[in-house]
Design a protein around this motif. Sequence first.
Motif: not given
Length: 174
Positions: A13-36
């Motif tokens: 249980a403590s091992y499961a709680a310490a695991q990072p969430p399973r991501l469907d997509v890695p974190y890569v931020p959109s550049p500000n110009a693309v956000v605009d």
Amino acid sequence: MRFLPSAGILLLASYAAAQPPRLDVPYVPSPNAVVDGMLKLAKVTSSDVVFDLGCGDGRIVISAAKDYGSKGVGVDINPDRVQEARANAKKAGVEDRVRFEENDLFKADIRNATVVTLYLLPDVNMRLRPKLLHDLKPGTRVVSHSFDMDDWKPDEEAVIDGRHIYLWTVPAKK
Ligand SMILES: C[S@@+](CC[C@H](N)C(=O)[O-])C[C@H]1O[C@@H](n2cnc3c(N)ncnc32)[C@H](O)[C@@H]1O
């Protein structure tokens, strides 16, 4: 007889709680110009409720609130991102107009959205497409950075700094 969990169960249980969430997509931020560009393509106004599914540091909904006065909801499965997004909203002075939810984007309640933004992956867009078409109100705009929706053809496209963005409008229900 009282149930006493074994050391093995407690360890698991403590091992499961310490695991990072399973991501469907890695974190890569959109550049500000693309956000605009995404917010302009969707013609966001102060009447909109912008949902970013997989919101990262919250930049899309924060920009929408700051630049257009819209409301926003960011959903991310990673608690670190949600914490970061909340801190960024506070710094930008828009915490009264945006909220961030730690949730799986496939499980989030998106029915209130008038604009949905995505920067996911091709297969994730395709898995999400039925939910978008089922849950969103007709007329809701969907904008995606980089990835399309196969045979759901976009109404508009643009290229910002070499990156494609796509806009769809949810059709009337059959
Ligand atoms: C490519 S980043 C995009 C971040 C932000 N939307 C942007 O454009 O700057 C994808 C984000 O999706 C999140 N994510 C991955 N799988 C998810 C899931 N199943 N549910 C919710 N968020 C998820 C990641 O933690 C990451 O922050």
